[in-house]
Design an enzyme around this catalytic site. Sequence first.
Site, PDB file in Angstrom:
ATOM      1  N   SER A 102       0.805  -1.211   0.000  1.00  0.00           N
ATOM      2  CA  SER A 102       0.000   0.000   0.000  1.00  0.00           C
ATOM      3  C   SER A 102       0.848   1.276   0.000  1.00  0.00           C
ATOM      4  O   SER A 102       1.608   1.519  -0.931  1.00  0.00           O
ATOM      5  CB  SER A 102      -0.955  -0.036   1.200  1.00  0.00           C
ATOM      6  OG  SER A 102      -1.898   0.987   1.150  1.00  0.00           O
ATOM      7  N   ASP A 242      -2.263   6.313  -3.580  1.00  0.00           N
ATOM      8  CA  ASP A 242      -1.138   5.664  -2.906  1.00  0.00           C
ATOM      9  C   ASP A 242      -0.629   4.522  -3.777  1.00  0.00           C
ATOM     10  O   ASP A 242      -1.062   4.351  -4.929  1.00  0.00           O
ATOM     11  CB  ASP A 242      -1.535   5.180  -1.507  1.00  0.00           C
ATOM     12  CG  ASP A 242      -2.525   4.034  -1.538  1.00  0.00           C
ATOM     13  OD1 ASP A 242      -3.244   3.878  -2.547  1.00  0.00           O
ATOM     14  OD2 ASP A 242      -2.592   3.275  -0.542  1.00  0.00           O
ATOM     15  N   ASP A 244      -0.926   1.295  -4.088  1.00  0.00           N
ATOM     16  CA  ASP A 244      -1.797   0.299  -4.726  1.00  0.00           C
ATOM     17  C   ASP A 244      -3.136   0.895  -5.135  1.00  0.00           C
ATOM     18  O   ASP A 244      -4.055   0.163  -5.502  1.00  0.00           O
ATOM     19  CB  ASP A 244      -2.001  -0.915  -3.822  1.00  0.00           C
ATOM     20  CG  ASP A 244      -2.744  -0.580  -2.537  1.00  0.00           C
ATOM     21  OD1 ASP A 244      -2.731   0.597  -2.130  1.00  0.00           O
ATOM     22  OD2 ASP A 244      -3.322  -1.493  -1.928  1.00  0.00           O
ATOM     23  N   ASP A 246      -5.670   2.223  -3.651  1.00  0.00           N
ATOM     24  CA  ASP A 246      -6.934   2.082  -2.933  1.00  0.00           C
ATOM     25  C   ASP A 246      -7.229   3.301  -2.077  1.00  0.00           C
ATOM     26  O   ASP A 246      -8.278   3.371  -1.434  1.00  0.00           O
ATOM     27  CB  ASP A 246      -6.979   0.797  -2.106  1.00  0.00           C
ATOM     28  CG  ASP A 246      -5.954   0.742  -0.984  1.00  0.00           C
ATOM     29  OD1 ASP A 246      -5.083   1.638  -0.916  1.00  0.00           O
ATOM     30  OD2 ASP A 246      -6.008  -0.214  -0.184  1.00  0.00           O
TER      31      ASP A 246
END
Length: 450
Positions: A102, A242, A244, A246
């Site tokens: 993440s 960010d 990834d 999400d």
Amino acid sequence: MGRLFGTDGVRGIANESLTPELALQIGRAAAMVLIKESNSEKPTVLIGKDTRASGDMLEAALTAGFTSVGCNVLSVGVVPTPAVAYLVCKYGCEAGVMISASHNPCEYNGIKIFQKTGYKLDDAIEEEIESIILDHSQEIPAMLGGKVGNRLYCKTAVKDYVDHVVSTASVRFDGLSIALDCANGSASVCAKDIFTALGARCLMLSDTPDGVNINDNCGSTHPEELMRFVKDAGLDLGLAFDGDADRMLAVDENGELVDGDKVIAICSKRMKEEGRLAKNTAVVTVMSNMGFFKFCKENDIACAKTAVGDRYVLERMLKDGYNIGGEQSGHVIFLDYATTGDGELSGVQLVETVVKSGKKLSELANIMRVYPQVLINVTVTPEGKQKYNNDEYIISAVQEAEMELSGDGRVLVRVSGTEPLVRVMLEGADIEQITELGNRIADVVRERLS
């Protein structure tokens, strides 16, 4: 938290605590748990990843684990985490795995597992997987000959996901100029396609990943460059994702940050006006700003509070039938369209609100006053994370700070679910006061738990 799984999957420094050997075991154990009800001779598990250099290593190990138990693996390459959640349902897979840490630096990586429904694993499933790995509670079969699984490749994953996100917009974005900060992560492969397809002129930042520059002074954790860029270039707004993708934070035309609380406020108000806000309620965590709760009261919107973590927000939404919720950090869940937080989808919904309102983003953001917050991250030992709740000196320091605030603010001290940190957060009208109190508590935490 479990013994391997934290609040968002298994996470650690790649090739140190998160080794290929552990990834192999996770693949084998997860296959045992997630496909036992499958009627398919060779169930398929979808695997995606972000742009970290260690992604290939961990994908290879996970693939070996799944195929050794007789699962086929569908490799979709670099995609956002919410793409895995969407595609596992669209492609009819038995499970999905996202390899990502993440918003963390490149040396970290993680393994997030999704059920065939597109939702992350619940605690009971995680505990069963942990028991197989750590306690050897079940014997894992070794398939032989033609029963060994195969690795397959999907070339349409990014396009299918882009088409899905674009389909959630009911208006076009023609005439808008938008900056997109991709954090040199997963959004690099699809953000421009999404917003260009809707008619926006896109200017790209941090969209050239090299395996090590993910989240490196860019993206939603470091939006300063985007804030300067949007203002200097005279753009309508900017969106920062960010690693990834999400999470999403926005920047208005003046270069001012619009965080997750404000995104939820702006979008929930529109949803209420359109009669689409389920049970007239938005779900946020205890970390949300005091200003959000005041916004809800002023706009006759109910507010449900949960523990920190998008999984807890989602659990509450599913349990009580709500359709918008999220975190100040930019995790926002639009349950009408997605089963998890989706930064690019959140960006589409926010920009749609701007277009429909005919207002600038700064005007929309003014519906909520942000009270000053101080957040201090204190690095602690693993043992410290376990015992902070019962430390009488920390409890006393928090109580003293709450007495000094006299109801005109709040204190929240919690353990990070993904990092070796205790987070000390204070909120109130007087920034100098809460800074002093925050440092005082942080000093006690550091002395007692580091």
